[in-house]
Design a protein around this motif. Sequence first.
Motif, PDB file in Angstrom:
ATOM      1  N   GLY A   1       0.819  -1.218   0.000  1.00  0.00           N
ATOM      2  CA  GLY A   1       0.000   0.000   0.000  1.00  0.00           C
ATOM      3  C   GLY A   1       0.848   1.260   0.000  1.00  0.00           C
ATOM      4  N   PRO A   2       1.710   1.455   1.020  1.00  0.00           N
ATOM      5  CA  PRO A   2       2.587   2.633   1.002  1.00  0.00           C
ATOM      6  C   PRO A   2       3.516   2.678  -0.202  1.00  0.00           C
TER       7      PRO A   2
ATOM      8  N   LEU B   1       5.193   5.307  -5.218  1.00  0.00           N
ATOM      9  CA  LEU B   1       5.396   5.297  -6.662  1.00  0.00           C
ATOM     10  C   LEU B   1       4.544   6.370  -7.344  1.00  0.00           C
ATOM     11  N   THR B   2       3.316   6.526  -6.863  1.00  0.00           N
ATOM     12  CA  THR B   2       2.429   7.549  -7.427  1.00  0.00           C
ATOM     13  C   THR B   2       2.998   8.942  -7.203  1.00  0.00           C
TER      14      THR B   2
ATOM     15  N   GLU C   1      -1.503  14.088 -10.319  1.00  0.00           N
ATOM     16  CA  GLU C   1      -1.631  13.009  -9.333  1.00  0.00           C
ATOM     17  C   GLU C   1      -2.634  11.952  -9.769  1.00  0.00           C
ATOM     18  N   ASP C   2      -3.769  12.386 -10.320  1.00  0.00           N
ATOM     19  CA  ASP C   2      -4.773  11.407 -10.743  1.00  0.00           C
ATOM     20  C   ASP C   2      -4.275  10.580 -11.930  1.00  0.00           C
ATOM     21  N   SER C   3      -3.514  11.206 -12.814  1.00  0.00           N
ATOM     22  CA  SER C   3      -2.955  10.458 -13.949  1.00  0.00           C
ATOM     23  C   SER C   3      -1.923   9.441 -13.475  1.00  0.00           C
TER      24      SER C   3
ATOM     25  N   PHE D   1      -1.652   1.913 -10.375  1.00  0.00           N
ATOM     26  CA  PHE D   1      -2.386   0.767  -9.831  1.00  0.00           C
ATOM     27  C   PHE D   1      -2.862  -0.230 -10.891  1.00  0.00           C
ATOM     28  N   PRO D   2      -3.250   0.188 -12.115  1.00  0.00           N
ATOM     29  CA  PRO D   2      -3.572  -0.851 -13.108  1.00  0.00           C
ATOM     30  C   PRO D   2      -2.356  -1.687 -13.481  1.00  0.00           C
ATOM     31  N   LEU D   3      -1.176  -1.029 -13.512  1.00  0.00           N
ATOM     32  CA  LEU D   3       0.053  -1.757 -13.852  1.00  0.00           C
ATOM     33  C   LEU D   3       0.381  -2.812 -12.800  1.00  0.00           C
TER      34      LEU D   3
END
Length: 295
Positions: free
Chosen positions: A68-69, A74-75, A86-88, A94-96
């Motif tokens: 999780g962290p 990574l984001t 940030e949203d991009s 997460f899909p990756l």
Amino acid sequence: MNAEIEIQLIAVLTAASCAIPGVFLVLRKMSMTSDSITHTILLGIVLAFFVVKDLSSPFLLIGAAVMGPVTVWLTELLTKTGLLSEDSATGMVFPLLFAIAVILITRYAGTAHLDTDSVLLGELAFAPFDRLIIGGLDMGAKGVYISGALLIVNVVFTAVFYKEILVVSFDPVLASVMGFSPAVMHYGLMGMASLTAVGAYEAVGSVLVTAFMIAPAAAAYLLTEDLKKMLVISVVIGGVCGIAGYQTAAFFEVSIAGAMACWAGGIFLCAVLWSWWRRKQAAKRVIKNIIGKES
């Protein structure tokens, strides 16, 4: 204890435990982070399984909790490059990571009973069959104790660090001046959200964890501006979704997780309408006062 009561009790306790970190995620405009975490922790479970080769090992939970962290880090790493919002960045990370987990399961762990369907929708209907046996005595469904422990941990964490979380959420600069570390509190909160997602993962799946974290908190955000009331209201809404969702699912013979998520969305929609009506009435009162003063 009756199986139906155990299912509803697990749902209520899980919803309450998810609602607490959910409030702070909503306030920090990080709602998508919950969806990201609930998907990427699967990779942590898979990687830990490859190391220990045991689905019952506690190291699977540790691997999931750590992921999780890592996902958040990574984001933020992508966001800091300035090339992505940030949203991009969230939509890329997460899909990756989730896709990698699914590929690893289908390629190397096909016989390990790591079911991607249960990951998404959970196995709440089967939770009463997973019993806690101590000394030959049936203590009830394990899910009740796990979700209850999660709720206690989240309540204690929030109570102990309430002031720090509050300041960091609204003014990180002020937090630094006051001697708080925004980074430590940030990742502490992300750790709490990750631990909650991990604990609720097996029973309710990633879809319902996301619904329980965000919808009640977002609804409470529209209903009050007081943080303490927001926490209480979000917990109550989550509990209502748990009970009403199960009763709806039992009546129509549909997915329990789906019914609970629909209730969460429905209550949020009602909160949106109420907030819109309240603002409209406030605007009318302001206009009426202005007209009254001018006349």
